[in-house]
Structure formats: structure tokens, C-alpha cells
Design a protein around this motif. Structure first.
Motif, PDB file in Angstrom:
ATOM      1  N   ARG A 150      -7.415 -74.944 -26.246  1.00 31.55           N
ATOM      2  CA  ARG A 150      -5.875 -74.999 -26.753  1.00 31.55           C
ATOM      3  C   ARG A 150      -5.249 -73.640 -27.014  1.00 31.55           C
ATOM      4  O   ARG A 150      -6.014 -73.042 -27.802  1.00 31.55           O
ATOM      5  N   ARG A 165       5.678 -78.137 -15.842  1.00 31.79           N
ATOM      6  CA  ARG A 165       4.484 -77.363 -15.765  1.00 31.79           C
ATOM      7  C   ARG A 165       3.184 -78.106 -16.276  1.00 31.79           C
ATOM      8  O   ARG A 165       3.245 -78.729 -17.073  1.00 31.79           O
ATOM      9  N   GLY A 166       2.070 -77.713 -15.305  1.00 32.24           N
ATOM     10  CA  GLY A 166       1.025 -78.346 -15.728  1.00 32.24           C
ATOM     11  C   GLY A 166       0.663 -79.503 -15.333  1.00 32.24           C
ATOM     12  O   GLY A 166       1.240 -80.307 -14.641  1.00 32.24           O
ATOM     13  N   ALA A 196      -1.158 -77.469 -25.018  1.00 28.95           N
ATOM     14  CA  ALA A 196      -1.385 -76.775 -23.698  1.00 28.95           C
ATOM     15  C   ALA A 196      -2.843 -76.280 -23.928  1.00 28.95           C
ATOM     16  O   ALA A 196      -3.182 -75.424 -24.958  1.00 28.95           O
ATOM     17  N   MET A 219     -12.020 -76.736 -22.176  1.00 27.18           N
ATOM     18  CA  MET A 219     -10.529 -76.613 -22.097  1.00 27.18           C
ATOM     19  C   MET A 219     -10.340 -75.801 -23.625  1.00 27.18           C
ATOM     20  O   MET A 219     -11.023 -76.374 -24.485  1.00 27.18           O
ATOM     21  N   HIS A 250       0.241 -71.829 -13.269  1.00 27.37           N
ATOM     22  CA  HIS A 250       0.419 -72.863 -14.218  1.00 27.37           C
ATOM     23  C   HIS A 250      -0.281 -74.371 -13.825  1.00 27.37           C
ATOM     24  O   HIS A 250      -0.539 -75.029 -14.896  1.00 27.37           O
ATOM     25  N   LEU A 307      -5.938 -74.436 -21.506  1.00 22.51           N
ATOM     26  CA  LEU A 307      -6.676 -73.571 -20.358  1.00 22.51           C
ATOM     27  C   LEU A 307      -8.030 -73.692 -20.279  1.00 22.51           C
ATOM     28  O   LEU A 307      -8.361 -73.545 -21.576  1.00 22.51           O
ATOM     29  N   GLU A 343      -3.266 -74.308 -13.698  1.00 20.81           N
ATOM     30  CA  GLU A 343      -4.477 -74.322 -14.557  1.00 20.81           C
ATOM     31  C   GLU A 343      -4.424 -74.795 -16.024  1.00 20.81           C
ATOM     32  O   GLU A 343      -5.316 -75.417 -16.433  1.00 20.81           O
ATOM     33  N   MET A 344      -3.116 -75.018 -16.100  1.00 20.51           N
ATOM     34  CA  MET A 344      -2.693 -75.494 -17.597  1.00 20.51           C
ATOM     35  C   MET A 344      -2.772 -77.044 -17.537  1.00 20.51           C
ATOM     36  O   MET A 344      -2.290 -77.871 -16.839  1.00 20.51           O
ATOM     37  N   GLU A 345      -3.353 -77.644 -18.740  1.00 20.98           N
ATOM     38  CA  GLU A 345      -3.378 -79.044 -18.885  1.00 20.98           C
ATOM     39  C   GLU A 345      -2.301 -79.050 -20.250  1.00 20.98           C
ATOM     40  O   GLU A 345      -2.532 -78.690 -21.164  1.00 20.98           O
ATOM     41  N   VAL A 346      -1.556 -80.086 -19.959  1.00 20.65           N
ATOM     42  CA  VAL A 346      -0.600 -80.440 -21.118  1.00 20.65           C
ATOM     43  C   VAL A 346      -0.707 -81.994 -21.695  1.00 20.65           C
ATOM     44  O   VAL A 346      -0.793 -82.752 -20.914  1.00 20.65           O
ATOM     45  N   PHE A 370       1.308 -66.117 -18.733  1.00 22.69           N
ATOM     46  CA  PHE A 370       0.778 -66.780 -17.383  1.00 22.69           C
ATOM     47  C   PHE A 370       1.241 -65.616 -16.366  1.00 22.69           C
ATOM     48  O   PHE A 370       0.567 -65.137 -15.338  1.00 22.69           O
TER      49      PHE A 370
END
Length: 111
Positions: free
Chosen positions: A3, A74-75, A106, A1, A46, A108, A48-51, A39
């Protein structure tokens, strides 16, 4: 991932000594003005996003991290609380103001 964004915020609870309320305000402060048009522009989901949210508070065990995670729109969200922030005592009344800080990151998958 990888940032791709980090936002910082601060929030407080003036009278209730509620660490979760102060933390929620810090998260809101961090993301209030954020907009990530990439996005839509790149056709990314969204999902796919890790927050990752880190809360700094003087009493991190009093922060309801699950309640904070549920508020992020989201995420895939994780929230952790660490020692930080401030407690400020009014010398006249003894009232404690709780100040929390937040870092919202965030991530991806590498594109």
C-alpha cells in the motif's frame, strides 16, 4: 502488493436515503484532492495499481459497489461495503440523512 496511499472521505444524501449516492460522494471526497505524480516520474503504468475501496454505511447491502467501481478512473478497482456510517433522523420531520464513509487504498507491486 504494497500500500502506498490511503485517503478517507465522507459523503451524505440529505433527503433521498440513497446509500450509493452518499457512498459516491464519500469516494469523491476521498480522491478529490489527490494527485500521484510518481507514476509519471517513475514511468509506472496505472494498470499496475490495485485500488481497494471500503464503504461504511448503515445498510451496506443498499450500496451499488459495481456502480462505484465504474466511477474510479485508474487501476484495477474493487469496492466492498461494510456496516458503518450513520443514519441521522430529523426528529421534527422523520427524514433520514444517510452518511457514508470511504477508505480508498492504492497498492503497487513491491518496487
Amino acid at each position: 502488493m504494497q500500500r502506498f496511499i490511503i485517503e478517507m472521505g465522507m459523503g451524505n444524501d440529505l433527503y433521498g436515503q440513497d446509500y450509493t449516492k452518499a457512498a459516491a460522494r464519500a469516494v469523491e471526497d476521498a480522491i478529490r484532492h489527490s494527485s500521484i505524480p510518481m507514476f509519471e516520474a517513475l514511468g509506472l503504468s496505472h494498470d499496475e495499481m490495485e485500488v481497494r475501496v471500503t464503504i461504511g454505511a448503515q445498510e451496506p447491502d443498499k450500496v451499488d459497489t459495481g456502480a462505484l467501481a465504474a466511477k474510479l478512473p485508474r487501476g484495477r478497482v474493487t469496492v466492498s461495503a461494510v456496516k458503518g456510517g450513520l443514519n441521522v433522523t430529523n426528529p421534527d420531520s422523520g427524514n433520514v440523512t444517510v452518511i457514508a464513509t470511504a477508505a480508498v487504498e492504492a497498492f503497487l507491486p513491491k518496487q
